[in-house]
Design a protein around this motif. Structure first.
Motif, PDB file in Angstrom:
ATOM      1  N   SER A 207       0.972  -1.144  -0.047  1.00  8.99           N
ATOM      2  CA  SER A 207      -0.015   0.189   0.340  1.00  8.99           C
ATOM      3  C   SER A 207       0.873   0.854   0.437  1.00  8.99           C
ATOM      4  O   SER A 207       1.658   1.266   0.868  1.00  8.99           O
ATOM      5  N   LYS A 208       0.209   2.020  -1.031  1.00  7.60           N
ATOM      6  CA  LYS A 208       1.200   3.280  -0.706  1.00  7.60           C
ATOM      7  C   LYS A 208       0.610   4.364  -0.007  1.00  7.60           C
ATOM      8  O   LYS A 208       1.218   5.706   0.798  1.00  7.60           O
ATOM      9  N   THR A 209      -0.444   4.269   0.898  1.00 12.72           N
ATOM     10  CA  THR A 209      -1.074   4.850   2.079  1.00 12.72           C
ATOM     11  C   THR A 209      -0.463   4.516   3.728  1.00 12.72           C
ATOM     12  O   THR A 209       0.262   3.590   3.579  1.00 12.72           O
TER      13      THR A 209
ATOM     14  N   LYS B 149      -8.438   5.018   3.036  1.00 14.66           N
ATOM     15  CA  LYS B 149      -9.103   5.577   1.313  1.00 14.66           C
ATOM     16  C   LYS B 149      -9.145   3.967   0.913  1.00 14.66           C
ATOM     17  O   LYS B 149      -8.329   3.139   0.582  1.00 14.66           O
TER      18      LYS B 149
ATOM     19  N   ASP C  88     -10.694   2.409  -1.536  1.00 18.16           N
ATOM     20  CA  ASP C  88     -10.148   2.291  -3.049  1.00 18.16           C
ATOM     21  C   ASP C  88      -8.530   1.674  -2.907  1.00 18.16           C
ATOM     22  O   ASP C  88      -8.207   1.034  -3.989  1.00 18.16           O
ATOM     23  N   GLN C  89      -7.674   1.908  -1.484  1.00 20.21           N
ATOM     24  CA  GLN C  89      -6.496   1.362  -1.630  1.00 20.21           C
ATOM     25  C   GLN C  89      -6.692   0.401  -0.911  1.00 20.21           C
ATOM     26  O   GLN C  89      -5.047  -0.070  -0.308  1.00 20.21           O
TER      27      GLN C  89
END
Length: 152
Positions: free
Chosen positions: A105-107, A120, A122-123
């Motif tokens: 994950s980029k979050t 988020k 969608d992530q």
């Protein structure tokens, strides 16, 4: 935000329509990776994954009439939550998850003791959630749970 529901399907029918596909996918990933001794139900107003009395007759120490809670998923007002009871009882599992999260994950990881919050939606790292679910069987959780109870 607790939802009054009689079944996981009933729960999903009562959440906002835009959240349903995400919650359905999260549910499917968890169910596909759970060990056989864990059952899906409604527990604490969420979709729960519990160790039933047929496997662990003692039930949950807080209320022995309830099955032993293991994992839950919930659609909250501002996020989707995944609760994993083993992750805060097992330091090695926690460390593994925290180290793996950035690979999927980029979050930024938003986590409490046992609650992982996905703002988020969608992530959500579904592949990582599947791997987390596989990290601990229901029987391993019972052993961990009992060892933590004995420390009290």
């Amino acid at each position: 935000m607790q939802i009054e529901a009689n079944s996981p399907e009933d729960y999903l029918s009562k959440i906002p329509i835009e959240r349903r596909p995400i919650m359905e996918k999260l549910r499917a990933v968890i169910k596909a990776n759970l060990s056989a001794e864990v059952e899906e139900c409604i527990n604490y107003g969420m979709i729960g994954y519990v160790i039933p009395h047929s496997v662990y007759p003692n039930g949950y120490h807080v209320n022995p009439k309830l099955p032993l809670p293991f994992m839950h998923i919930a659609s909250q007002k501002n996020f989707i939550a995944l609760y994993h009871s083993g992750i805060y009882m097992d330091e090695a599992l926690m460390k593994w998850f925290v180290n793996e999260y950035p690979k999927y994950s980029k979050t930024k990881l938003d986590m409490g003791k046992s609650c992982i919050r996905f703002k988020k939606v969608d992530q959500i790292p579904f592949e990582l959630i599947g791997a987390l679910t596989q990290q601990m069987t229901g029987k391993e959780f019972i052993t961990l749970y009992e060892s933590n109870l004995n420390k009290r």
